[in-house]
Design a protein around this motif. Structure first.
Motif, short mmCIF file in Angstrom:
data_model
loop_
_atom_site.label_atom_id
_atom_site.label_comp_id
_atom_site.label_asym_id
_atom_site.label_seq_id
_atom_site.Cartn_x
_atom_site.Cartn_y
_atom_site.Cartn_z
N GLU A 91 0.77 -1.13 -0.03
CA GLU A 91 0.07 0.00 0.09
C GLU A 91 0.79 1.14 -0.06
OE1 GLU A 91 -3.05 -0.01 3.18
OE2 GLU A 91 -3.20 -2.15 2.83
N THR A 92 0.47 2.07 -0.98
CA THR A 92 1.43 3.47 -0.81
C THR A 92 0.22 4.55 -0.78
OG1 THR A 92 0.95 3.83 -3.45
CG2 THR A 92 2.79 2.03 -2.86
N THR A 93 0.94 5.82 -0.77
CA THR A 93 0.19 6.85 -0.64
C THR A 93 -0.68 7.04 -2.05
OG1 THR A 93 2.07 8.25 -1.69
CG2 THR A 93 1.82 8.15 0.54
N LEU A 94 -0.48 6.58 -2.88
CA LEU A 94 -1.26 6.50 -4.30
C LEU A 94 -2.06 5.26 -4.78
CD1 LEU A 94 1.03 8.93 -6.52
CD2 LEU A 94 -0.91 9.35 -4.93
N ARG A 95 -1.48 4.21 -4.44
CA ARG A 95 -2.08 2.98 -5.06
C ARG A 95 -2.04 1.63 -4.01
NH1 ARG A 95 1.20 5.62 -8.65
NH2 ARG A 95 0.18 6.38 -10.69
N GLU A 96 -2.59 0.62 -4.44
CA GLU A 96 -2.31 -0.82 -3.73
C GLU A 96 -1.93 -1.70 -4.95
OE1 GLU A 96 -4.86 -2.34 -0.58
OE2 GLU A 96 -5.65 -3.46 -2.24
N TYR A 97 -0.66 -2.43 -4.67
CA TYR A 97 -0.28 -3.34 -5.45
C TYR A 97 -0.46 -4.84 -5.05
CZ TYR A 97 2.29 0.72 -7.31
OH TYR A 97 2.50 1.81 -7.81
N MET A 98 -0.84 -5.83 -5.79
CA MET A 98 -0.97 -6.97 -5.28
C MET A 98 -0.15 -8.07 -6.11
SD MET A 98 -4.74 -7.59 -4.28
CE MET A 98 -5.85 -6.26 -4.04
N PHE A 99 0.55 -8.60 -5.46
CA PHE A 99 1.57 -9.75 -6.13
C PHE A 99 1.32 -11.19 -5.46
CE2 PHE A 99 3.67 -5.63 -5.65
CZ PHE A 99 4.11 -5.48 -6.66
N SER A 100 1.59 -12.19 -6.62
CA SER A 100 1.75 -13.82 -6.27
C SER A 100 3.16 -13.87 -6.20
CB SER A 100 0.92 -14.46 -7.09
OG SER A 100 1.17 -15.76 -6.97
N VAL A 101 3.80 -14.43 -5.43
CA VAL A 101 5.23 -14.44 -5.01
C VAL A 101 5.58 -16.04 -5.01
CG1 VAL A 101 7.40 -13.96 -3.63
CG2 VAL A 101 5.37 -12.34 -4.00
N GLN A 102 6.61 -16.46 -5.76
CA GLN A 102 6.70 -17.89 -5.61
C GLN A 102 8.30 -17.89 -5.58
OE1 GLN A 102 3.36 -17.17 -7.12
NE2 GLN A 102 4.80 -17.05 -8.60
N SER A 103 8.84 -18.70 -4.83
CA SER A 103 10.36 -19.10 -5.08
C SER A 103 10.62 -20.40 -5.50
CB SER A 103 11.04 -19.06 -3.53
OG SER A 103 10.75 -19.88 -2.90
N ILE A 104 11.65 -20.31 -6.71
CA ILE A 104 11.89 -21.52 -7.56
C ILE A 104 13.13 -21.87 -7.53
CG2 ILE A 104 10.03 -20.88 -9.19
CD1 ILE A 104 12.05 -19.69 -11.10
N GLU A 105 13.56 -22.95 -7.97
CA GLU A 105 14.93 -23.47 -8.05
C GLU A 105 15.62 -22.49 -8.93
OE1 GLU A 105 15.75 -27.62 -8.36
OE2 GLU A 105 13.98 -28.25 -7.40
N ASN A 106 17.17 -22.61 -8.75
CA ASN A 106 17.64 -21.67 -9.70
C ASN A 106 17.97 -22.29 -10.82
OD1 ASN A 106 20.02 -20.62 -10.93
ND2 ASN A 106 20.77 -20.03 -8.99
N PRO A 107 17.55 -21.77 -12.19
CA PRO A 107 17.49 -22.36 -13.30
C PRO A 107 18.84 -22.24 -14.09
CG PRO A 107 16.39 -20.17 -13.57
CD PRO A 107 16.91 -20.28 -11.97
N GLY A 108 19.97 -21.75 -13.27
CA GLY A 108 21.21 -21.77 -13.96
C GLY A 108 21.20 -20.78 -15.03
#
Length: 124
Positions: A91-108
């Motif tokens: 949440e910011t002074t102007l907007r709201e941002y929504m994310f889906s966050v995943q951690s994946i294996e390092n693809p090299g």
């Protein structure tokens, strides 16, 4: 003919220099933005320069290091292990941002899926 050649050269150069690890989203408050994180890689989320972050909330933030400078419009995320799957709300002074966050294996060497930077384009 020369104009077509100049346009084609510019287009080819632009396409060749585009880096898929830098995600540029058109901002829409109704969207949820997907981010793939990899441990030992920081991901920077850059918001509009006119905004100040008021609140950052994870569904389950265990396993994600979060760094933010005071009075800045950007945050840095670093997952500590593979398999994190949560949401993130900023949440910011102007907007709201929504994310889906995943951690994946390092693809090299094939790290096109890794998100290094997230930026937004805004319709003003």
């Amino acid at each position: 003919m020369i104009n077509k050649l100049i346009f084609l050269t510019f287009y080819m150069f632009s396409a060749a220099t585009e880096d898929t690890r830098i995600k540029v989203f058109d901002f829409n408050e109704g969207n949820i933005y997907n981010i793939d994180l990899v441990s030992n890689f920081k991901t920077k989320i850059i918001l509009d320069a006119e905004e100040q972050i008021k609140k950052i909330v994870f569904g389950n933030g265990h396993g994600i290091d979060l760094y933010r400078e005071v009075s800045k419009n950007e945050i840095h995320l670093n997952p500590l292990y593979v398999g994190i799957n949560t949401n993130l709300i900023i949440e910011t002074t102007l907007r709201e941002y929504m994310f889906s966050v995943q951690s994946i294996e390092n693809p090299g060497k094939r790290d096109e899926q890794v998100t290094y930077v997230v930026r937004f384009k805004y319709i003003k």
